[in-house]
Design a protein around this motif. Structure first.
Motif, PDB file in Angstrom:
ATOM      1  N   ASP A   6       0.634  -1.112  -0.023  1.00 52.97           N
ATOM      2  CA  ASP A   6      -0.051  -0.064  -0.201  1.00 52.97           C
ATOM      3  C   ASP A   6       0.948   1.275  -0.031  1.00 52.97           C
ATOM      4  OD1 ASP A   6      -2.736   1.398   0.540  1.00 52.97           O
ATOM      5  OD2 ASP A   6      -1.572   2.008   2.345  1.00 52.97           O
ATOM      6  N   LEU A   7       1.980   1.334   0.771  1.00 54.48           N
ATOM      7  CA  LEU A   7       2.903   2.176   0.824  1.00 54.48           C
ATOM      8  C   LEU A   7       3.549   2.589  -0.619  1.00 54.48           C
ATOM      9  CD1 LEU A   7       4.698   4.519   2.066  1.00 54.48           C
ATOM     10  CD2 LEU A   7       6.087   2.756   2.847  1.00 54.48           C
TER      11      LEU A   7
ATOM     12  N   SER B  38       2.203   1.786  -3.407  1.00 58.65           N
ATOM     13  CA  SER B  38       1.267   2.043  -4.376  1.00 58.65           C
ATOM     14  C   SER B  38       0.979   3.709  -4.205  1.00 58.65           C
ATOM     15  CB  SER B  38       0.055   1.302  -4.020  1.00 58.65           C
ATOM     16  OG  SER B  38      -1.204   1.777  -4.947  1.00 58.65           O
ATOM     17  N   ARG B  39       0.656   4.112  -3.008  1.00 61.09           N
ATOM     18  CA  ARG B  39       0.315   5.369  -2.672  1.00 61.09           C
ATOM     19  C   ARG B  39       1.523   6.428  -3.042  1.00 61.09           C
ATOM     20  NH1 ARG B  39      -2.301   6.608   2.826  1.00 61.09           N
ATOM     21  NH2 ARG B  39      -2.733   8.481   1.713  1.00 61.09           N
TER      22      ARG B  39
ATOM     23  N   ASP C 124       1.212   6.539  -6.786  1.00 63.19           N
ATOM     24  CA  ASP C 124       0.212   7.507  -7.211  1.00 63.19           C
ATOM     25  C   ASP C 124       0.321   9.170  -7.379  1.00 63.19           C
ATOM     26  OD1 ASP C 124      -1.002   5.490  -8.053  1.00 63.19           O
ATOM     27  OD2 ASP C 124      -2.329   5.087  -6.194  1.00 63.19           O
ATOM     28  N   LEU C 125       1.111   9.442  -6.034  1.00 64.46           N
ATOM     29  CA  LEU C 125       1.515  10.806  -5.606  1.00 64.46           C
ATOM     30  C   LEU C 125       2.279  11.303  -6.592  1.00 64.46           C
ATOM     31  CD1 LEU C 125       0.618  13.066  -3.729  1.00 64.46           C
ATOM     32  CD2 LEU C 125       2.288  12.249  -2.093  1.00 64.46           C
TER      33      LEU C 125
ATOM     34  N   ILE D 177       2.061   9.378   4.346  1.00 67.06           N
ATOM     35  CA  ILE D 177       1.233   7.925   3.905  1.00 67.06           C
ATOM     36  C   ILE D 177       1.259   7.203   5.134  1.00 67.06           C
ATOM     37  CG2 ILE D 177       1.565   5.993   2.424  1.00 67.06           C
ATOM     38  CD1 ILE D 177       2.749   8.247   0.251  1.00 67.06           C
TER      39      ILE D 177
ATOM     40  N   ASP E 203      -3.653  12.423   3.875  1.00 65.42           N
ATOM     41  CA  ASP E 203      -3.358  12.869   2.502  1.00 65.42           C
ATOM     42  C   ASP E 203      -2.196  13.873   2.604  1.00 65.42           C
ATOM     43  OD1 ASP E 203      -5.341  11.511   1.468  1.00 65.42           O
ATOM     44  OD2 ASP E 203      -6.840  12.907   1.858  1.00 65.42           O
ATOM     45  N   TYR E 204      -1.618  13.990   1.416  1.00 62.04           N
ATOM     46  CA  TYR E 204      -0.556  14.966   1.138  1.00 62.04           C
ATOM     47  C   TYR E 204      -0.668  16.185  -0.011  1.00 62.04           C
ATOM     48  CZ  TYR E 204       4.216  17.133   1.088  1.00 62.04           C
ATOM     49  OH  TYR E 204       5.355  17.739   1.464  1.00 62.04           O
TER      50      TYR E 204
END
Length: 866
Positions: free
Chosen positions: A38-39, A41-42, A45-46, A128, A133-134
């Motif tokens: 998950d880390l 992937s996020r 995406d960012l 994250i 959210d960032y």
């Protein structure tokens, strides 16, 4: 996320190949609930560039600890963020030191840019991992881009620095990046853009005064346009009567084509041009306009190296777009940018642009017919959007001599001559050409990357002038490290070099010295002190003591050395900065031999396997030293033609080079060895003898230097310094860790007189190290006094005393000792309670303070005797 951030600026313990590194120690992360996939992937995406990077590096492997994955991802993110603005960066890694200290490591090009990339990467991952959210990414990326633009070298500077680096000339930025320093010590040169410290001030001032330049050239009967300097509009009418049309107006001290009006044929235009020039300068030049093409001749070291034909900014019609749209289209060229850092400059619409368009009865909204030209500037400078075509090979030989003579008359070693002529393939005298201006610090980009024609290696011409022949701007550099003995070895090496006539720069534990004179006091064994020596224009031989603290903190302040010495590696400073074992410490010390140039020498202690093993990994020559001439490593090394230095059975210092044997001197004749009784001092002499031999110093001169180096406060402060105080021999020595005290014990056993030791433990060392100080003291001294340093390094004084006491009692339970925490009081007690002729040994960390205190006590007792 970031527990500690360090910046490596030279050779370091993290990578043999990459010198400029951001090193981040991570805070401990509670990773039980951390989902690695998950880390990843996020993160991707960012910041989409991470998709490919994570896949290629397999950064999200489930087979490694989660904390290690976080460290790897942080390094990868910091690297990829920089690549957006500074491509060509590749290296990143993660490390585990000890049981739980994870580090992220990635390279950088600009330090501030790299630091901010690390901060962004940390903030992203922290958000994250926390499930937040960032939202700051757009602002962060903009600031990152601004930082990159702010610190990038302009094309002129870059051309010179890139050529210097290709020649292995050291390059550093100084004065907050304003100047570039090329070379070391007395061979250095400073540059700012294309002007160097070799360029004369008078020549620069002359070039800055256009009227004076013209006068000098005219006096030498070189063609220049006729003109006058005026300060008021009332003088214009007389000027027209004197010169006639067409005319040019420009500021007396202008540059880069600013505020110039050309081809003036009307009085109204002349008045307007005067006002424009007057806005820049108090005085205005009005001169005859020379028709023809605009050329820039670049003369370096009074030789023509490049010539370019310049054209003003313009657009060419296509029958569809307006002039405004054509300008916008032209500015989209990726080669164009703001300022001087791009190959070409963006075209700005200003008052001059609008005036030129209006003269042609057009507006910015006019659609030009296909092939129709609209000139947008009245000068051909690249700084206003112009272009350049290389014509170096077309210049007539007479014009080459003409340009070279003009540069000599002005005195500019790097000179940009602006010449107007209809044809440079013919002598200027035949076509009415003239020199319009001479420029100091001329821009190089039109020659490096012309719009058409052959690029010229003008950076090479400038470097060839500053560093002729094989000169790479370097001075001999001897770097010395080790747990103990490095200061004495450094001081002795500097003494030998100075004896040979070199202006020697030395960094050491007690300060910075130039030719024996202390210029800075304090612990100066780190990279900042190294930079002081290498940047000093007097120094032509550098001896650099390199302690582990500076190496860990920021690496070395030089890219390579000629000779690297490792005296020894022992158990000291363990448990600090994630250095837990002697093997860890050896890895730090090995940075020195790893930094030796290919044809240089690593000088290693063959008696210690940890040090000798470094010889298997270095990329340079190796020389060994040992107190035992039968040392197996030395014997094998010399059998294979290698170089070594030993003490032989007869008590001589001997150089072994293959089967060649050179006797240098008897150890008892070398004062620092205390008549040969101090084995650890002999061990310090051996690498110095080797380094001197490698430096091709004559053996007789080496002997003279060794004989003139004494264990005094002037030459070796805090190293076996003996003062006679009230009939007692007070010896000050820096021995402060078990390894150095153990070596010191050999000398003490050779002294039969009664010995009182005034000892302490260093507060930031491990408990077992402080206890060992007590153990060794009990073995060495007849009487012991325990004192405490002023700086106990975050440990309570009582605890230090108790640990030393434990060591004494462990070795000799019945040993008598006394606790007197204050050093002066302890020394006074020792003097009063010992017999004349006995020795009092003061183990001191603050050497200068201890020496001063002993000298003051000596005076007190001398006064009492009188």
């Amino acid at each position: 996320m970031i527990h500690e951030l360090k910046v490596m600026r030279g050779p370091n313990a993290w990578s043999n190949l990459h010198h400029r590194l951001i090193v981040i120690k991570l805070e401990n992360i509670q990773d039980e609930k951390l989902n690695v996939q998950d880390l990843c992937s996020r993160l991707a995406d960012l910041f989409p560039p991470l998709h490919k990077a994570i896949h290629e590096t397999k950064a999200c492997s489930e087979t490694i600890p989660k904390q290690a994955t976080v460290a790897r991802l942080l390094a990868l993110t910091g690297l990829e963020l920089q690549i957006l603005n500074t491509p060509g960066l590749f290296y990143c890694d993660s490390h585990l030191l000890g049981q739980s200290s994870f580090y992220s490591v990635f390279e950088y090009r600009n330090e501030e840019h790299g630091r901010f990339a690390a901060t962004i990467a940390s903030n992203i991952m922290k958000a994250i991992i926390s499930g937040e959210d960032y939202h700051s990414m757009p602002e962060d990326l903009k600031h990152l881009k601004d930082l990159a633009s702010r610190h990038i070298d302009g094309p002129s500077t870059a051309a010179i620095l890139n050529e210097a680096r290709s020649r292995n000339i050291p390059v550093a930025k100084i004065a907050n990046g304003k100047y570039a320093l090329l070379g070391h010590g007395k061979h250095q040169h400073k540059i700012e853009a294309s002007i160097s410290d070799a360029t004369g001030m008078i020549a620069v001032n002359m070039a800055g005064n256009k009227s004076l330049t013209k006068q000098m050239l005219a006096d030498a009967m070189l063609p220049v346009p006729q003109g006058v300097v005026i300060t008021s509009e009332e003088e214009l009418e007389d000027t027209v009567k004197k010169l006639g049309y067409p005319l040019v107006t420009k500021p007396l001290d202008g540059h880069q084509g600013k505020c110039i009006t050309t081809d003036i044929t009307k009085f109204e235009t002349l008045q307007e041009g005067f006002k424009i020039a007057k806005s820049y300068s108090r005085s205005v030049i009005v001169e005859k306009y020379i028709k023809g093409n605009d050329y820039r001749f670049l003369v370096v070291n009074y030789k023509l190296v490049a010539a370019a034909r310049r054209s003003p900014a313009l657009v060419k019609g296509d029958g569809v777009l307006t002039i405004r749209e054509l300008i916008e289209k032209t500015n989209k060229d990726p080669l164009r940018g703001k300022g001087h850092n791009s190959v070409l400059t963006r075209i700005d619409v200003d008052e001059i642009t609008e005036k030129l368009i209006a003269i042609d009865n057009r507006t910015l909204d006019t659609v030009l017919k296909e092939g129709e030209i609209q000139v947008l500037k009245d000068t051909a400078n690249l700084s206003t959007g112009g272009t350049a075509v290389d014509v170096t090979d077309d210049v007539h030989p007479d014009n080459i001599r003409f340009a070279e003579r003009a540069a000599r008359i002005i005195g500019l070693d790097i000179c940009g001559l602006d010449i107007m002529a209809t044809d440079i393939t013919k002598p200027l005298a035949e076509n009415g050409g003239a020199i319009i201006e001479a420029n100091a610090a001329p821009g190089l980009r039109m020659h490096i990357a012309p719009s058409a024609g052959k690029p010229r290696e003008v950076g090479k011409a400038i470097i060839d002038m500053l560093f002729p022949g094989n000169n790479n701007g370097r001075i001999p550099v001897v770097a010395i490290t080790g747990t103990n003995g490095k200061t004495t070895t450094s001081r002795l090496m500097a003494h030998v070099a100075q004896h040979l006539g070199f202006c020697t720069g030395l960094t050491a534990t007690e300060g910075i010295y130039i030719n024996g004179q202390q210029v800075v006091s304090g612990d100066c064994s780190g990279p900042k002190s190294t930079a002081v020596i290498l940047q000093d224009p007097m120094v032509d031989f550098a001896v650099l003591e390199c302690a582990r603290g500076g190496i860990i903190r920021s690496g070395l302040a030089f890219d390579q050395c000629d000779i690297g010495i490792v005296t020894n590696v022992a158990a000291d400073h363990l448990g600090l900065k994630d250095i837990y074992t002697v093997e860890d410490m050896a890895r730090v010390k090995e940075v020195i031999p790893q930094s030796v140039k290919k044809n240089g020498y690593a000088i290693l202690n063959a008696s210690l396997d940890l040090v000798f093993d470094m010889s298997k990994r270095v990329r340079c020559n190796v020389a060994l030293f040992s107190l035992d001439e039968k040392n197996k490593h030395v014997v094998e090394h010399c059998k294979n033609g290698g170089l070594a230095a030993v003490k032989d059975a007869e008590g001589n210092i001997v150089i072994l080079h293959g089967d060649k044997r050179i006797v240098v001197e008897q150890v008892k004749k070398i004062p620092i060895t205390m008549q040969g009784r101090a084995g650890f001092m002999i061990e310090n002499v051996l690498p110095v003898v080797l380094a001197s031999y490698i430096s091709e110093f004559p053996i007789e001169k080496i002997k003279e230097a060794l004989a003139s180096f004494h264990p005094t406060e002037e030459q070796a402060p805090g190293r076996l310094n003996v003062f006679d105080v009230n009939g007692r021999h007070v010896m000050i020595d820096y021995a402060h860790n078990p390894h150095s005290i153990q070596a010191f014990a050999e000398l003490m056993h050779n002294i039969p007189e009664h010995k009182t030791g005034i000892i302490t433990g260093v507060g930031d060392r491990r408990d077992e190290d402080i206890i060992e100080v007590g153990v060794l003291a009990a073995q060495i001294y007849d009487d012991i006094i325990i004192r405490v340093d002023d700086d106990t390094r975050d440990r309570m004084p009582e605890e230090i005393i108790q640990l030393v006491e434990r060591g004494i009692k462990k070795e000799k339970p019945d040993k008598h000792y006394r606790v007197i925490p204050e050093m002066k009081e302890a020394l006074e007690y020792a003097i009063e309670h010992s017999e004349p002729g006995s020795y009092i040994i003061l183990n001191a960390e603050l050497v200068s303070k201890s020496i001063q205190m002993v000298k003051e006590l000596k005076k007190v007792y001398e006064t009492l005797v009188k």
